[in-house]
Motif scaffolding. Structure first.
Motif, short mmCIF file in Angstrom:
data_model
loop_
_atom_site.label_atom_id
_atom_site.label_comp_id
_atom_site.label_asym_id
_atom_site.label_seq_id
_atom_site.Cartn_x
_atom_site.Cartn_y
_atom_site.Cartn_z
N ASP A 150 0.84 -1.20 0.00
CA ASP A 150 0.00 0.00 0.00
C ASP A 150 0.87 1.26 0.00
O ASP A 150 0.55 2.24 -0.69
N ARG A 151 1.95 1.23 0.76
CA ARG A 151 2.84 2.39 0.82
C ARG A 151 3.54 2.61 -0.53
O ARG A 151 3.72 3.75 -0.97
N GLU A 152 3.94 1.49 -1.17
CA GLU A 152 4.55 1.60 -2.50
C GLU A 152 3.60 2.29 -3.46
O GLU A 152 3.98 3.20 -4.20
N ARG A 153 2.35 1.85 -3.45
CA ARG A 153 1.38 2.41 -4.38
C ARG A 153 1.07 3.86 -4.06
O ARG A 153 0.85 4.68 -4.96
N GLU A 154 1.06 4.19 -2.76
CA GLU A 154 0.82 5.59 -2.39
C GLU A 154 1.96 6.47 -2.88
O GLU A 154 1.74 7.56 -3.41
N ILE A 155 3.19 6.00 -2.72
CA ILE A 155 4.35 6.77 -3.19
C ILE A 155 4.26 6.99 -4.70
O ILE A 155 4.46 8.11 -5.20
#
Length: 349
Positions: A150-155
């Motif tokens: 999720d953090r990867e996609r948010e970045i």
């Protein structure tokens, strides 16, 4: 560890007086006796005792019952003790081969049997705790991995917003490129997960243009040699911005940013890579990116009709583009046309 509503010890015996065996364990553990293999199979279909004691005797094939019980996942932590039959050595061998945790060879010693049984109950409960702990750890790891994804996609999403801030046409372009990437990857036989990863990473292919001056990025006419050289730096700058991240997706995005302007014949930039020396994700993105650039209107050009852009890809297959990627793209042509119709790009039909 089993629920207290279930017996901790199950004794499977055909003795007329099963208490001879059950009383050895009953003071310490809830214990039940079952009168044969069929009764044991039925009772243990939904129970998970800590210990099953099986007496290998006429009419009760202990090793066969053990093999059956070992195949039941809910009995994975259950200890199984076999009391060997008349042919002690043969019964012992068959029991161990079937998966017995321990084999007792008569004559029986009640104290020895009680001690061994207590140890096997403790072993089963320790294994059950270890299994439960393993499941908890697996859930925690999966939750952490999901959070990381999720953090990867948010970045990546926020970097896309940064690209759109510089170029208000970038959002639709990146969406169409990503969709074309999925179509190509699918045509190449890549898995859905692989296709989705490359598509998401491809949205960062032009992130290096953040460092290009507006006077060049938005110039309505042809670029000078110096301006073109400056524009070409976006591939290396994008790589430098994204490379070195612990995120697998961002590392793939860095690879795509660096290589999506390489050409199959080795005349591309910035490294002049040739053929399969160009990473597959870069080769896929190159086809998707060029196609969408051709059909899109820009300050310095009109968008091409779809058929003209298709012909260009066919003509450049084997020189600019990986032939396999072009073939995969064309194999999904109807999907591509549908995509463009959903997200018009101002091309001149």
């Amino acid at each position: 560890m089993t629920s207290r509503a279930e017996p901790s010890v199950v004794v499977v015996t055909r003795r007329q007086d099963p208490a001879v065996l059950t009383r050895i364990f009953a003071p310490a553990f809830p214990t039940v006796a079952l009168g044969g293999a069929a009764e044991a199979r039925a009772a243990l279909a939904d129970q998970s005792p800590d210990l099953v004691l099986i007496e290998d005797e006429a009419g009760l094939d202990g090793p066969a019952l053990i093999r059956d019980l070992k195949q039941r996942p809910h009995l994975g932590a259950t200890s199984i003790m076999l009391i060997a039959g008349d042919d002690a050595e043969e019964s012992r061998r068959r029991g161990l081969e079937a998966g017995a945790t321990d084999v007792i060879v008569p004559p029986l010693d009640g104290v020895d049997l009680q001690i061994r049984g207590r140890n096997l109950v403790a072993l089963a409960r320790a294994q059950a705790r270890a299994t439960a702990h393993g499941r908890d750890m697996a859930r925690q790891i999966e939750a952490a991995a999901a959070d990381s994804r999720d953090r990867e996609r948010e970045i990546i999403h926020r970097l896309m917003l940064a690209a759109e801030f510089r170029d208000d046409q970038a959002g639709d372009h990146l969406t169409r490129v990503a969709a074309c990437v999925i179509a190509i990857a699918d045509g190449l036989g890549l898995s859905e997960a692989e296709a989705n990863d490359i598509a998401l990473a491809s949205t960062m292919h032009d992130i290096g243009k953040i460092g290009v001056a507006d006077s060049i990025l938005r110039k309505p006419g042809p670029l000078s040699d110096a301006e073109r050289t400056e524009m070409m730096q976006h591939a290396l700058r994008g790589y430098q911005m994204l490379n070195g991240s612990p995120s697998r997706l961002l590392r793939m995005a860095a690879e795509i940013a660096l290589t999506h302007h390489e050409r199959w014949d080795g005349t591309g930039y910035p490294q002049g890579l040739k053929g399969e020396a160009i990473p597959l994700a870069g080769r896929i993105t190159a086809v998707a990116d060029v196609f969408d650039a051709l059909i899109s209107a820009r300050p310095y050009k009109q968008g091409w009709p779809l058929d003209r852009a298709r012909r260009f890809l066919e003509e450049q297959s084997g020189s600019h583009f990986d032939p396999a990627c072009v073939a995969a793209f064309l194999s999904r042509w109807d999907e591509i046309v549908g995509l463009v119709e959903e997200r018009p790009v101002g091309w001149a039909a």
